[in-house]
Design an enzyme around this catalytic site. Structure first.
Site, short mmCIF file in Angstrom:
data_model
loop_
_atom_site.label_atom_id
_atom_site.label_comp_id
_atom_site.label_asym_id
_atom_site.label_seq_id
_atom_site.Cartn_x
_atom_site.Cartn_y
_atom_site.Cartn_z
N LYS A 57 58.65 -75.17 39.69
CA LYS A 57 58.40 -74.26 40.70
C LYS A 57 59.80 -73.44 41.13
O LYS A 57 59.75 -72.52 41.60
CB LYS A 57 57.69 -74.71 41.84
N SER A 314 55.35 -81.02 34.02
CA SER A 314 55.57 -79.98 35.08
C SER A 314 56.30 -80.39 36.03
O SER A 314 57.03 -79.74 36.96
CB SER A 314 54.33 -79.35 35.27
C1 PLP Z 1 52.17 -76.29 41.11
C2 PLP Z 1 52.25 -77.17 40.07
C3 PLP Z 1 51.28 -77.07 38.76
C4 PLP Z 1 50.09 -75.96 38.70
O1 PLP Z 1 51.06 -74.62 38.66
P1 PLP Z 1 50.01 -73.45 39.23
O2 PLP Z 1 51.03 -72.17 38.95
O3 PLP Z 1 49.65 -73.44 40.36
O4 PLP Z 1 48.95 -73.15 38.20
C5 PLP Z 1 51.45 -77.94 37.78
N1 PLP Z 1 52.23 -79.26 38.08
C6 PLP Z 1 53.07 -79.28 39.06
C7 PLP Z 1 54.03 -80.27 39.19
C8 PLP Z 1 53.25 -78.25 40.05
O5 PLP Z 1 53.93 -78.38 40.98
#
Ligand code: PLP
Length: 338
Positions: A57, A314
């Protein structure tokens, strides 16, 4: 307000990349020997866990702040930026604002534990206690925007956020140009929409697979309904995938609908097993939201034999308590995966 579907162009994504240079990590894409052998495929892991805030993010937040400064000048942000996320987005905004010398107020309800408040202060932002619920925290954000001239940095539904996350797609295409498939956790759709926008512009044949929770998945229900709908929130090991997409969603719903090729849901047990497997076999600590790609391959038997597949790890925002829960669940289900 403007739509953003067609607007997240390669030019915007390259502009995002320039803004991110030197501020955000260009993360490694590593080949997993164990998973490649297990699935008789070439399985690659995109390590967004290497970002200084532990999640991707930071890309979107850094791009949006950079774009705002370019367009309106630094003075326009002198009153600061704000958001109400307790998770990875709040951390990202706090970090990115501090790096750029912009004040940030992250509004947190009294329900948010002290350690999370301290973590955000540590990143250089003001963590303000506002009210007794997440709704009350959002009200304070709205007030800061309306009355104190602060700028809202939304978690996903803005083309500048999407273009930031989309830089992951550029990196994937550079590191593995012939990728057959990318499997991405999906909540608000900034991550999947961004990666999809980049990849469909470069190599349309690469399949974009989304993975949502099996309960409380707002994007899943919204796609079924054909318009954004609200869902009841449930607790999950993948807490970063909770939350709505906004009933007035103007960007990511249409974008996800355009770029996603297929979509799966995964259970808590499957997420738990995948978290434990990544820790045990790859020595990678990931949060539940980052394990859903592997969970989908296992739980749905996705046919990836002979393919080059990337999983987006992510984020790593997982506490020891949550990790214990995942282990207990994985053990109780008897991780009988092959
Ligand atoms: C925010 C997030 C997501 C999902 O992202 P979106 O843009 O809301 O679909 C996936 N994994 C992690 C670790 C996140 O912080």
């Amino acid at each position: 307000m403007r739509e953003c579907d067609a607007e997240v162009s390669l030019a915007m994504i390259y502009a995002a990349r320039r803004r991110l240079a030197g501020r955000v990590v260009r993360t490694p894409l590593i080949r997993s020997r164990a998973l490649s052998r297990r699935f008789d495929a070439e399985v690659y892991l995109k390590l967004e866990t290497c970002q200084p805030t532990g999640a991707f993010k930071l890309r979107g937040a850094t791009n949006m702040l950079g774009a705002l400064i370019e367009r309106h000048g630094r003075e326009a942000l002198a009153r600061g930026v704000t958001t109400a996320s307790t998770g990875n987005h709040g951390r990202a905004v706090a970090y990115a604002a501090a790096e750029l010398g912009i004040p940030a107020v992250i509004c947190l309800s009294s329900l948010v534990p002290d350690n999370k408040v301290a973590a955000i202060r540590d990143l250089g932002a003001e963590a303000r206690r506002c009210g007794a619920s997440q709704d009350a925290a959002f009200e304070e954000v709205a007030r800061l925007v309306a009355e104190e001239g602060m700028t809202l940095i939304p978690p996903f539904d803005d083309p500048r956020i999407v273009a930031g996350q989309a830089t992951i797609g550029l990196e994937l295409m550079e590191d593995q140009p012939a990728l057959d498939r990318v499997i991405v956790g999906l909540s608000g759709g900034g991550l999947l929409g961004g990666i999809g926008a980049a990849i469909k512009a470069i190599r349309p044949a690469t399949r974009i697979t989304g993975v949502s929770l099996s309960a409380g998945a707002a994007m899943w229900e919204s796609l079924r309904a054909g318009h954004p709908v609200a869902v009841e929130e449930v607790t999950s090991l993948a807490d970063s995938l909770g939350g709505g997409i906004g009933l007035d969603n103007r960007c990511t719903f249409a974008l996800v609908r355009r770029v996603m090729d297929d979509h799966y849901q995964v259970s808590e047990a499957a997420i738990a097993a995948a978290m434990v497997r990544l820790l045990e076999e790859e020595k990678l600590l990931v949060e539940g939201a980052a394990a859903v790609g592997l969970a989908a391959i296992e739980a749905h038997g996705l046919e990836i034999r002979g393919q080059k597949v990337a999983l987006i790890l992510s984020g790593n925002g997982v506490s020891l308590e949550t990790l214990d829960r995942a282990r207990a669940l994985a053990n109780s289900v008897g991780t009988s995966c092959h």
